[in-house]
Structure formats: C-alpha cells, structure tokens
Enzyme design. Structure first.
Site, PDB file in Angstrom:
ATOM      1  N   GLY A  69      -4.979   1.375   2.343  1.00  0.00           N
ATOM      2  CA  GLY A  69      -4.557   0.599   1.190  1.00  0.00           C
ATOM      3  C   GLY A  69      -5.573  -0.472   0.885  1.00  0.00           C
ATOM      4  O   GLY A  69      -6.585  -0.608   1.570  1.00  0.00           O
ATOM      5  N   LYS A  70      -5.293  -1.267  -0.151  1.00  0.00           N
ATOM      6  CA  LYS A  70      -6.210  -2.330  -0.538  1.00  0.00           C
ATOM      7  C   LYS A  70      -6.307  -3.393   0.547  1.00  0.00           C
ATOM      8  O   LYS A  70      -7.354  -4.009   0.738  1.00  0.00           O
ATOM      9  CB  LYS A  70      -5.744  -2.972  -1.844  1.00  0.00           C
ATOM     10  CG  LYS A  70      -5.815  -2.046  -3.052  1.00  0.00           C
ATOM     11  CD  LYS A  70      -5.304  -2.752  -4.295  1.00  0.00           C
ATOM     12  CE  LYS A  70      -5.339  -1.829  -5.507  1.00  0.00           C
ATOM     13  NZ  LYS A  70      -4.789  -2.505  -6.715  1.00  0.00           N
ATOM     14  N   ASP A 201      10.018  -4.138  -2.884  1.00  0.00           N
ATOM     15  CA  ASP A 201       9.041  -3.155  -3.377  1.00  0.00           C
ATOM     16  C   ASP A 201       9.498  -1.744  -3.029  1.00  0.00           C
ATOM     17  O   ASP A 201       8.690  -0.882  -2.697  1.00  0.00           O
ATOM     18  CB  ASP A 201       7.666  -3.441  -2.778  1.00  0.00           C
ATOM     19  CG  ASP A 201       6.545  -2.668  -3.479  1.00  0.00           C
ATOM     20  OD1 ASP A 201       6.705  -2.346  -4.669  1.00  0.00           O
ATOM     21  OD2 ASP A 201       5.526  -2.373  -2.828  1.00  0.00           O
ATOM     22  N   ASP A 218       6.874  -0.466   4.746  1.00  0.00           N
ATOM     23  CA  ASP A 218       6.190  -1.503   3.959  1.00  0.00           C
ATOM     24  C   ASP A 218       7.153  -2.615   3.558  1.00  0.00           C
ATOM     25  O   ASP A 218       7.428  -2.838   2.375  1.00  0.00           O
ATOM     26  CB  ASP A 218       5.528  -0.901   2.722  1.00  0.00           C
ATOM     27  CG  ASP A 218       4.343  -0.031   3.089  1.00  0.00           C
ATOM     28  OD1 ASP A 218       3.826  -0.176   4.206  1.00  0.00           O
ATOM     29  OD2 ASP A 218       3.942   0.812   2.260  1.00  0.00           O
TER      30      ASP A 218
END
Length: 263
Positions: A69-70, A201, A218
């Site tokens: 991921g980022k 999220d 997450d």
C-alpha cells in the site's frame, strides 16, 4: 527538511543493504528481491526492531509480500513454532501524516506530539493493535493481534495451511451473499455495541473472504464511539456495505442496516 549529503546517503544505503544481507544470510528474510522496495520498507531502525522481535519468538522468518500500500506493506512470516503470521510494516517516509492526525486527534486513548512524524506512525500502529485487540476480545472476527513495536505490527495470518492468504470480498465475491451480509452486519453490531468502536473504512476491500467467513481487516483508523467523527464514519461504513452488497444481489437500505447495528 534535512537533506542528506551524498556521502551520508551512501552510508545509509550501505548500512541498510548490510543489514538486509545479514537477515538473508541468517535465512530470516526471503522473497524480498527488489532492492528499491526493500530500501523503502526496511530502513535501519525498522531492521533493528525486526531483530528485537526475532528474539521474542513472535517472528523467525519474513517470507514474501502479501499486500502493498501507500503507507504499509504486509508480509507473510513464520514464528518460532513455524506458524504463519502477518507482519505489517509502516513506512515512515511515505505515511499520510495528515490522515493519521485526523483519526488520532480527539481519541482520549492517545496523547502524541503531532510535530513528530515518527511518533505519529508509532501511535498509529499502537492504535491499530489496540483496536484489533478490543474488537477480537469482543467477538468480532478480525486477525488476532500478537505484538506491536514502533512501526511494526505482528498479527494472525488469515489464509490456508499452505500459506496462501485469503482474498478480499472484492477479489472473491461470496457464494452466499445474504449469509455473508448477515455475518458482516452482526460483526458491525458487535464492533459498535460491545467493542465501542467504528471501523471508518469498511468495504469489500477491507473484508477478507476466508472460506466464506468474513474477516475484517485494516482497522487502524477505527475510532471509539464517542469520538467527534464516529457518527460520520459509521454512516460511511453503512453506505459502503449497502452499496457493495447491492452488487452481490443483496438489497438493504442504509436505514435498515443502521437499525440492525444501533437499535
């Protein structure tokens, strides 16, 4: 921002490369061949923390990437008993500090200097660990957290006995959508009413389909229910689940979902 000199940069890369080679020579690191990615993820401090964790029994081998991921990479690992674990490593350099601040500020569990980027990331990882623990202990199906140290979180590996990670609902839609939908609403209710958390999220991207059982992942941005933005985040989760399951053929309005969670 402090700009490193060319000599210092070379020295830093050399130290990281040396540490990576040491991990590989000890057969503690496998499947990480991209030097650029490795240098981004495994900075000197992260390698030091990995060494410390390897002496605790939680982590013996780091073996390949599960997801990227980022802000973080998730690796598959083995503990001292040859059980698979998931190792989430946050990258200090590429983390979204503004987003982290947004979810940390207003949470009475955490006090952190917002000017210290490394401390923000460490708090973020601790937040994810505590959110997972709180959810797990209240019956929500999330990966069981084992330990967190600075920018590293070690948790339960969700996958088969061969080490293949479970796909997300987005990657593997449920065979029985109505049944999956009801399980997820049940876990959202437990998360809200028992763990007193809002995910913030939740969607088909953050729910694993583990042999037709949903596993919520997450959870770092999750906030306590009395957080100023908890109501806004709950509404977002509800809309996402309503939208995603409509694609799977399950029609349920946000109002109906909200009543099942809160009522």
């Amino acid at each position: 921002m402090v700009e490193l000199s060319a000599d210092k940069k070379d020295k830093t890369f050399h130290e990281v490369d040396s540490a990576l080679e040491r991990l590989k020579s000890e057969k503690r690191l496998k499947g990480v061949e991209d030097r650029r990615v490795a240098s981004e993820v495994f900075d000197k401090r992260t390698l030091e923390v990995l060494y410390k964790l390897s002496n605790t029994g939680y982590l013996a081998i780091l073996d390949g990437v599960i997801s990227t991921g980022k802000e973080a990479n998730v690796f598959k690992g083995l503990d001292d008993n040859d059980n698979f674990v998931a190792v989430k490593i946050y990258r200090i350099a590429t983390s979204d500090f503004r987003k982290m601040q947004y979810y940390i500020q207003g949470d009475p569990r955490f006090k952190v200097k917002m000017s210290n980027k490394r401390q923000i990331v460490h708090t973020w990882v601790n937040k994810e660990f505590r959110n997972l623990k709180r959810a797990y202990e209240n019956g929500v199906r999330v990966p069981k957290p084992f330990v967190s140290r600075e920018n590293i979180l070690i948790m339960e590996f969700i996958g088969d006995i061969e080490g293949n990670p479970a796909p997300t609902l987005r990657e593997a839609p449920p065979l029985y959508p109505e049944e999956m939908f009801n399980k997820i609403i049940y876990y959202m209710r437990l998360l809200y009413r028992e763990a007193r958390l809002v995910h913030g999220d939740l969607s088909a991207f953050n729910i694993l389909n583990f042999d037709e059982e949903p596993v919520i992942i997450d959870i770092s941005q999750a906030v306590v229910v009395d957080h100023p933005i908890a109501g806004e985040l709950l509404e977002r989760d509800i809309r996402n689940i309503s939208r995603d399951f409509k694609r799977f053929g399950v029609s349920s309005t946000p109002q109906e979902i909200r009543e099942k969670i809160i009522d």
